[in-house]
Enzyme design. Structure first.
Site, PDB file in Angstrom:
ATOM      1  N   TYR A 186      37.254   3.696  35.114  1.00  0.00           N
ATOM      2  CA  TYR A 186      36.490   4.631  35.948  1.00  0.00           C
ATOM      3  C   TYR A 186      37.226   5.913  36.295  1.00  0.00           C
ATOM      4  CZ  TYR A 186      33.110   0.879  36.483  1.00  0.00           C
ATOM      5  OH  TYR A 186      32.170  -0.080  36.241  1.00  0.00           O
TER       6      TYR A 186
ATOM      7  N   ASN B 165      29.024   8.804  37.181  1.00  0.00           N
ATOM      8  CA  ASN B 165      28.599   7.435  37.444  1.00  0.00           C
ATOM      9  C   ASN B 165      27.758   7.428  38.713  1.00  0.00           C
ATOM     10  OD1 ASN B 165      28.764   4.449  37.208  1.00  0.00           O
ATOM     11  ND2 ASN B 165      29.928   4.590  39.111  1.00  0.00           N
ATOM     12  N   GLU B 166      26.488   7.090  38.565  1.00  0.00           N
ATOM     13  CA  GLU B 166      25.609   6.949  39.737  1.00  0.00           C
ATOM     14  C   GLU B 166      25.609   8.191  40.630  1.00  0.00           C
ATOM     15  OE1 GLU B 166      26.281   3.247  41.780  1.00  0.00           O
ATOM     16  OE2 GLU B 166      25.808   2.055  40.008  1.00  0.00           O
TER      17      GLU B 166
ATOM     18  N   ARG C  77      14.343   6.580  37.735  1.00  0.00           N
ATOM     19  CA  ARG C  77      15.310   6.139  36.724  1.00  0.00           C
ATOM     20  C   ARG C  77      14.888   6.581  35.327  1.00  0.00           C
ATOM     21  NH1 ARG C  77      15.122  -0.043  35.228  1.00  0.00           N
ATOM     22  NH2 ARG C  77      13.257   0.810  34.214  1.00  0.00           N
TER      23      ARG C  77
ATOM     24  N   GLU D 229      27.262  -1.506  33.381  1.00  0.00           N
ATOM     25  CA  GLU D 229      27.754  -2.598  34.230  1.00  0.00           C
ATOM     26  C   GLU D 229      26.680  -3.671  34.211  1.00  0.00           C
ATOM     27  OE1 GLU D 229      28.348  -1.286  38.305  1.00  0.00           O
ATOM     28  OE2 GLU D 229      29.910   0.132  37.742  1.00  0.00           O
TER      29      GLU D 229
END
Ligand SMILES: *[C@@H]1O[C@H](CO)[C@@H](O)[C@H](O)[C@H]1NC(C)=O
Ligand SMILES: *[C@@H]1O[C@H](CO)[C@@H](O)[C@H](O)[C@H]1NC(C)=O
Ligand SMILES: *[C@@H]1O[C@H](CO)[C@@H](O)[C@H](O)[C@H]1NC(C)=O
Ligand SMILES: *[C@@H]1O[C@H](CO)[C@@H](O)[C@H](O)[C@H]1NC(C)=O
Ligand SMILES: *[C@@H]1O[C@H](CO)[C@@H](O)[C@H](O)[C@H]1NC(C)=O
Ligand SMILES: *[C@@H]1O[C@H](CO)[C@@H](O)[C@H](O)[C@H]1NC(C)=O
Length: 558
Positions: free
Chosen positions: A95, A164-165, A210, A269
């Site tokens: 990450y 990420n997100e 999404r 993930e």
């Protein structure tokens, strides 16, 4: 001479033991292939020890404020490699890495073991695109490029993730900033003839944001069916399968939603912990013909212990002296499942249709991102401006990123009270309007608004103080509109996009005039790493808690 001799010996040793170079992975349309044409599926595990997480109401996502670069720890890599091999993984996801450290030992060991890396370019705190006060600016671009450069010599980097997100259900206005990052990183990699894929890892949630986000990230903003702004690989952090579920129950809906997707997709993930020990039977589904037309594998979360309010995601524990690995039932179960999972070898590489790059999704109430992207951050233009600013931020500490956010708020309030505006340093991903300085380093943005205030008070020395954070620059022009004039001449083409280049010097002294950030005045508004609580929210029915009540920086117009 001696070094050369040693290197030669090493090469000979490799040749003798028959170490084979890891295959290059190529993308054909929405699938991945090895050199021999075999379809490639990511059989991965997240590999990063958790940084310090300060739980607070400002940190809903449980984001760490520090990180441990797992690829810069040769002993730990050597310790863990046999376990990764036992699991049967062919990829790890990392990450955050530190581009100034040496990664040779870990990267070489993993490469020799046939293990690819998926590397996120963001860092905790000011090293990632801020959800609340986003910008895509020189400091982040430089950080991303420095990481890419540090890893360019390795043959086992599969993808670089630009975020990420970052984009959440009711924060979709940040998406243009993420996409600008993808565009510029893609152009940079192309200029280096790199075939490493450009990716993003998305939070799961309601399809009404999404799915348009996924399409937005892989669309062509120019409408010409070209790939220059599109990601190559979309990751979904998906925790829909809990316990011993079934494809129909857990994945059929999501898989159906991505049936027509145009680029590579995988689970960046997976591994729900609401039922423990985890059985990991979802791997059977992920690598089955139910899912292989859409997904190219996934990354199990997580090798190392990773705690959230939900519980513990790790599958091993490490002794306090760092020497011993203890595996859990979860580890054994994942090992069993991974070792029996093989994705179907279809379609063949030659029959995989090339991707089309459709027009971007239109906006509506659940997806508000403009198709107009922020410009490429322009370091030279921003530095030109800085040299003409009459009141400049002079950090009194090397740890200034939090202060910058506070001072921007303060300075913008002052400027507002005098009838001025902070539009030049802001931006709005919903309207697609970006201030002229939106791509500049946060410290330059701060100096600009400090100068605006200073000028609005007729260059009153007192108004450049900012409690000791500002310094008058005597060589700058001092007329009432000098800052505005300097912005016009230095940043003459504010919406320009171009192929970025590497920062002038690593370490950056001549670069950004001291890069900084602090678009947030509190920790936890970033997305550097392991967003466990965010996943939890996605899992429990997409009821993301409001993050926005604490937005403090006044200069985001969204
Ligand atoms: C990277 O490592 C260097 C050397 O240890 C350290 O000085 C620096 O603070 C680290 N950078 C980050 C972003 O952690
Ligand atoms: C907005 O459009 C997306 C498709 O781009 C759709 O999935 C979503 O449901 C729409 N939202 C509303 C409120 O209609
Ligand atoms: C983050 O802030 C620190 C100072 O607190 C600075 O050294 C670093 O360069 C900043 N990073 C970015 C990407 O802006
Ligand atoms: C940096 O400053 C913040 C806020 O002033 C503080 O919480 C943090 O501990 C500091 N970090 C370091 C490494 O000094
Ligand atoms: C600089 O600004 C910060 C934030 O407003 C403040 O805490 C600090 O006292 C100021 N002065 C110096 C010398 O850091
Ligand atoms: C985001 O969602 C929260 C909770 O549903 C809501 O209170 C808030 O108004 C929303 N924010 C925006 C910008 O829509």
């Amino acid at each position: 001479m001696r070094a050369t001799f040693k290197a030669t010996t090493l090469i000979a040793a490799f040749a003798l033991t028959g170490t084979q170079a890891i295959s290059k992975i190529s993308r054909a349309g929405r699938y991945l292939y090895q050199d021999d044409g075999t379809r490639f599926y990511i059989k991965g595990v997240a590999y990063q020890e958790q940084g310090v997480v300060v739980q607070s109401s400002d940190n809903d996502f449980g984001e760490p404020s520090s990180f441990i670069d797992p690829l810069a720890l040769p002993d730990a890599c050597a310790r863990d490699l046999p376990y990764l091999q036992e699991l049967g993984v062919n990829a790890i996801r990392v990450y955050s890495v530190n581009s100034s450290l040496n990664h040779d030992a870990c990267m070489t060991a993993f490469s020799n073991a046939g293990i690819y890396t998926i590397i996120d370019l963001a860092l905790p705190l000011n090293g990632s695109i801020d959800r609340i006060t986003p910008s895509w600016s020189t400091n982040l671009l430089d950080q991303y490029i420095e990481t890419i450069d540090a890893f360019s010599k390795y043959d086992n980097v599969l993808a670089f993730n630009v975020g990420n997100e970052v984009v959440i259900n009711n924060g979709t206005a940040v998406a243009p900033y993420v996409k600008a990052a993808a565009r510029d990183i893609k152009a940079y990699l192309k200029s280096k003839s790199s075939s490493v894929l450009v990716g993003y890892a998305a939070i799961n949630g309601a399809g009404n944001f999404r799915d348009p986000l996924a399409n937005y990230l892989s669309c062509d903003n120019s409408g010409a069916n070209v790939d220059s702004t599109a990601i190559d690989i979309y990751g979904l952090n998906d925790y829909e399968w809990c316990g011993d579920s079934t494809f129909q129950q857990s994945y059929a809906g999501t898989t159906g939603d991505f049936a027509g997707y145009n680029v590579v997709a995988y689970f960046s993930e997976f591994g729900c912990i609401s039922v423990t020990p985890r059985l990991w039977t979802e791997t059977g589904a992920i690598f089955s013909t139910d899912m292989s037309p859409v997904w190219s594998g996934g990354v199990a979360f997580s090798y190392f212990p990773a705690a959230s309010v939900q519980g513990q995601f790790g599958i091993v524990t490490i002794s306090t002296d760092g020497k011993t690995v203890t595996t859990s039932q979860d580890f054994d179960n994942l090992k069993t499942q991974y070792n029996q999972a093989t994705g179907p070898n279809t379609p063949s590489q030659s029959s995989s249709p090339p991707s089309a790059y459709p027009a971007c999704p239109t906006t509506n109430s659940t997806f508000v991102a403009s198709t107009t992207l922020p410009p490429t951050p322009n370091e030279a233009a921003c530095n030109c401006l800085l040299s003409s600013l009459s009141c400049r931020f002079t950090p009194q500490t090397s740890n200034y990123s939090v202060i910058v956010g506070e001072l921007v708020d303060t300075a913008c309030n002052f400027v507002g009270q005098k009838g001025g505006s902070c539009d030049d340093i802001g931006g709005n991903g919903q309207t697609g309007v970006y201030g002229r300085l939106s791509g500049c380093d946060p410290t330059i943005k701060l100096s600009y608004v400090m100068t605006e205030y200073y000028q609005l008070t007729n260059n009153n020395a007192q108004s450049c103080s900012f409690a000791g954070n500002g310094t008058i620059n005597p060589s700058a022009p001092s007329s009432a509109s000098a800052a505005n004039a300097a912005a016009s001449s230095c940043i003459s083409n504010p919406s320009a996009t171009f192929v970025p280049s590497a920062p002038a010097s690593t370490g950056g002294s001549s670069n950004t005039g001291g890069s900084g950030s602090g678009s947030s005045s509190a920790p936890g508004k970033n997305n550097g790493a392991l967003n466990l609580i965010g996943d939890n929210n996605a899992l429990v029915g997409m009821t993301m808690v409001a993050l926005f009540s604490i937005a403090s920086a006044v200069w985001t117009l969204a």
